[in-house]
Design a protein around this motif. Structure first.
Motif, mmCIF file in Angstrom:
data_model
loop_
_atom_site.group_PDB
_atom_site.id
_atom_site.type_symbol
_atom_site.label_atom_id
_atom_site.label_comp_id
_atom_site.label_asym_id
_atom_site.label_seq_id
_atom_site.Cartn_x
_atom_site.Cartn_y
_atom_site.Cartn_z
ATOM 1 N N ASN A 102 27.049 -16.390 -15.682
ATOM 2 C CA ASN A 102 25.937 -16.298 -14.718
ATOM 3 C C ASN A 102 24.782 -15.505 -15.334
ATOM 4 O O ASN A 102 24.184 -14.660 -14.698
ATOM 5 N N MET A 103 24.490 -15.788 -16.602
ATOM 6 C CA MET A 103 23.453 -15.043 -17.304
ATOM 7 C C MET A 103 22.078 -15.447 -16.789
ATOM 8 O O MET A 103 21.877 -16.537 -16.252
ATOM 9 N N PHE B 163 18.280 -16.603 -16.972
ATOM 10 C CA PHE B 163 17.433 -17.429 -17.823
ATOM 11 C C PHE B 163 16.032 -16.840 -17.846
ATOM 12 O O PHE B 163 15.349 -16.775 -16.823
ATOM 13 N N CYS B 164 15.607 -16.386 -19.021
ATOM 14 C CA CYS B 164 14.282 -15.764 -19.161
ATOM 15 C C CYS B 164 13.210 -16.844 -19.233
ATOM 16 O O CYS B 164 13.259 -17.712 -20.124
ATOM 17 N N PRO B 165 12.234 -16.814 -18.328
ATOM 18 C CA PRO B 165 11.195 -17.845 -18.342
ATOM 19 C C PRO B 165 10.239 -17.726 -19.527
ATOM 20 O O PRO B 165 9.529 -18.676 -19.849
ATOM 21 N N GLU B 166 10.219 -16.532 -20.192
ATOM 22 C CA GLU B 166 9.314 -16.333 -21.309
ATOM 23 C C GLU B 166 9.891 -16.912 -22.609
ATOM 24 O O GLU B 166 9.267 -17.730 -23.270
ATOM 25 N N CYS B 167 11.135 -16.477 -22.931
ATOM 26 C CA CYS B 167 11.724 -16.938 -24.191
ATOM 27 C C CYS B 167 12.593 -18.179 -24.028
ATOM 28 O O CYS B 167 13.121 -18.704 -25.014
ATOM 29 N N LYS B 168 12.772 -18.638 -22.797
ATOM 30 C CA LYS B 168 13.531 -19.865 -22.503
ATOM 31 C C LYS B 168 14.973 -19.763 -22.961
ATOM 32 O O LYS B 168 15.594 -20.746 -23.370
ATOM 33 N N GLU B 169 15.569 -18.577 -22.889
ATOM 34 C CA GLU B 169 16.957 -18.388 -23.269
ATOM 35 C C GLU B 169 17.694 -17.601 -22.187
ATOM 36 O O GLU B 169 17.082 -16.848 -21.430
ATOM 37 N N LYS B 170 19.036 -17.778 -22.165
ATOM 38 C CA LYS B 170 19.853 -16.995 -21.251
ATOM 39 C C LYS B 170 20.125 -15.633 -21.874
ATOM 40 O O LYS B 170 20.463 -15.529 -23.055
ATOM 41 N N ARG B 171 19.977 -14.578 -21.052
ATOM 42 C CA ARG B 171 20.137 -13.230 -21.552
ATOM 43 C C ARG B 171 20.988 -12.396 -20.595
ATOM 44 O O ARG B 171 21.092 -12.700 -19.413
ATOM 45 N N LYS B 172 21.571 -11.329 -21.168
ATOM 46 C CA LYS B 172 22.299 -10.387 -20.327
ATOM 47 C C LYS B 172 21.303 -9.652 -19.434
ATOM 48 O O LYS B 172 20.215 -9.308 -19.869
ATOM 49 N N ALA B 173 21.706 -9.404 -18.215
ATOM 50 C CA ALA B 173 20.804 -8.710 -17.290
ATOM 51 C C ALA B 173 21.620 -8.106 -16.161
ATOM 52 O O ALA B 173 22.775 -8.478 -15.934
ATOM 53 N N ASN B 174 21.022 -7.157 -15.489
ATOM 54 C CA ASN B 174 21.615 -6.590 -14.289
ATOM 55 C C ASN B 174 20.924 -7.172 -13.061
ATOM 56 O O ASN B 174 19.715 -7.432 -13.083
#
Length: 499
Positions: A351-352, A354-365
């Protein structure tokens, strides 16, 4: 040097200062007697005069001549002016004593004069017959005006009031609120008794049509939601078959004398419009659920749109679903459940973000915040723990406030507002012997400050203390009077399903 003519000079000396006019009229109203004659003045003109005498340094202009044209029925051919129908004292017109009228007429002219004679009635309240108050009205006032006056004085809504001719403190006849007859024409005399009775409507049960207790529980909670009730009891056409059926059902619940109403027509329209208010399991088993029905029904009664801005999603919500502890716990507070719901937590690998800037899934809180809260807030206690083919109920006792749920400190955009709520309905969920499931409701008649238990067709009064139980499933809160809301939304950091 020109000398003003006598007419112009007289008109000048009639003009008094605002303070003088206020003082003179105040002195004329200090010695009034029963039976004194009164005169009618348009509320519109009288309000402009009140602003004038209250102004300091000429802040408000002096009103023109007395103008009663907006309250006179110009269709009558009689010589004497007649008031229009269904006017209400202090809303459409005011009554002033004869001497006040004479003085105002001397200062401002025109009119025309509409004399009335006041009578005093003694009002007894059937809820406490020893509580007697006096009602002052013109004998020419209609029975409708009497209803409006009595309801305004007692805080009783018009649809619940019944007023009796109580001559010699015996019920003689019921007065028709739609009657245009005057008090005098209806036989009400000076110093006569009248009696107010209040219908305790809203106590009709709902017939179980076959495993429809979940629906009945939800409907009773909605039927006792003040804003929903006021909306659907108005006389206008609702759009959509389900909406019309819902409105008709509410009217029947609140206007009929039946002990129980069969919601057959509503159920037919519900099944057609919203066939899936159920919990579904992987083995193909379905279970009806009051929370699922609430969300499904409200979604079809009004449109809800989401507006996304950057990494924030504003979700209009009808309820917040609060998880209960997964470990065995005997009791927990409602605010603890809310704090756990709002706590920051890491997103899992599946359930990572998805960053709209870099277009990649990232770890987040993930962190949920309440931005603003609605007038009506439903808190859903997630008591179901589901597996492939079964449901286990979490019987943890949740201690929730009834009269003073204060959520102010949890709201980010307070703008100086307080968010204080009071409970008015509860949907209960039980699992009995043999796994038999059943839903009931508690609802409060707010006008009477009384709680009732709605168990399908059966309705019974209960003490407030029994409303808290392990069966509590949906908690319906309304914002306390004086705590006005500006919007009905919550803020969720990053897109998330609130359930």
């Amino acid at each position: 040097m020109a000398i003003p003519n006598s007419t112009a000079f007289n008109s000048i000396i009639r003009f008094r200062s605002p303070g003088e006019e206020k003082r003179i009229v105040s002195e004329l109203t200090t010695s009034l007697n029963e039976g004194d004659s009164y005169f009618v003045i348009s509320k519109r003109w009288y309000t402009s005069w009140q602003k004038y005498i209250a102004s300091i340094g000429g802040g408000a202009p002096r009103p023109g001549p007395i103008d009663n044209s907006d309250i006179i029925d110009d269709t009558t051919s009689d010589g004497d002016p007649q008031l229009r129908r269904y006017l209400v004292e202090d809303e459409d017109y005011v009554l002033v004593p004869h001497q006040v009228w004479k003085t105002l007429l001397e200062w401002y002219n025109v009119g025309p004069p509409i004399p009335m004679t006041l009578i005093y009635l003694f009002l007894s309240d059937a809820r406490n017959v020893h509580n007697v108050t006096d009602i002052r009205l013109a004998k020419e006032a209609s029975i409708w005006e009497l209803y409006v006056k009595v309801c305004a004085n007692t805080g009783v809504s018009l649809e619940k009031a019944r007023i009796w001719d109580y001559f010699n403190r015996r019920k003689v006849k019921l007065l028709d609120p739609l009657s245009n007859a005057s008090l005098e024409e209806s036989g009400l005399l000076m110093d006569q008794d009248i009696l107010l009775e209040v219908d305790e409507v809203g106590l009709a049960g709902l017939v179980n049509l076959g495993n429809t207790c979940y629906m009945n529980s939800t409907l009773q909670c909605l039927a006792h939601t003040p804003s929903i009730l006021q909306y659907f009891l108005r006389d206008y056409t609702h759009q959509g078959e389900l909406t019309k059926a819902f409105g008709e059902l509410l009217k029947e619940l609140w206007s009929s004398r039946k002990k129980a109403v069969a919601p057959s027509f509503f159920k037919t329209k519900l099944d057609k419009a919203a066939p899936g208010p159920v919990l579904k399991f992987s083995c193909g088993h379905y279970q009806h659920d009051s929370h699922e029905l609430l969300i499904s029904l409200l979604a079809r009664l009004h449109e809800v749109s989401d507006v996304c801005q950057q990494t924030y999603t504003y979700d209009s919500f009808t309820s917040l679903s609060l998880p209960l502890p997964s470990t065995r716990t005997w009791s927990i507070s409602l605010l603890s459940c809310l704090e756990n719901f709002l706590a920051e937590e890491p997103l899992g690998p599946n359930n990572m973000w998805f960053c709209p800037e870099c277009k990649e899934k990232r770890k987040a809180n993930k962190k949920l915040d309440l931005w603003k809260l609605p007038e009506i807030l439903v808190l859903h206690l997630k008591r179901f723990r589901t597996s492939k083919c079964f449901v286990k109920k979490i019987d943890t006792f949740v201690n929730f406030p009834i009269n003073d749920l204060d959520l102010s400190k949890y709201v980010k955009n307070k703008n100086g507002e307080s968010y204080l709520y009071e409970l008015y309905a509860v949907s209960n969920y039980y699992i009995g012997p043999g796994g038999v499931r059943h839903y009931t409701a508690y609802a409060k008649l707010i006008d009477y400050n009384k709680w009732y238990h709605f168990n399908d067709s059966h309705v019974s009064p209960v003490n407030e203390s029994v409303v808290r139980s392990k069966a509590a499933y949906l908690l319906f809160y309304r914002r306390r009077v004086g705590s006005e809301t500006k919007a009905q939304s919550s803020e969720v950091s990053m897109t998330d399903d609130m359930d």
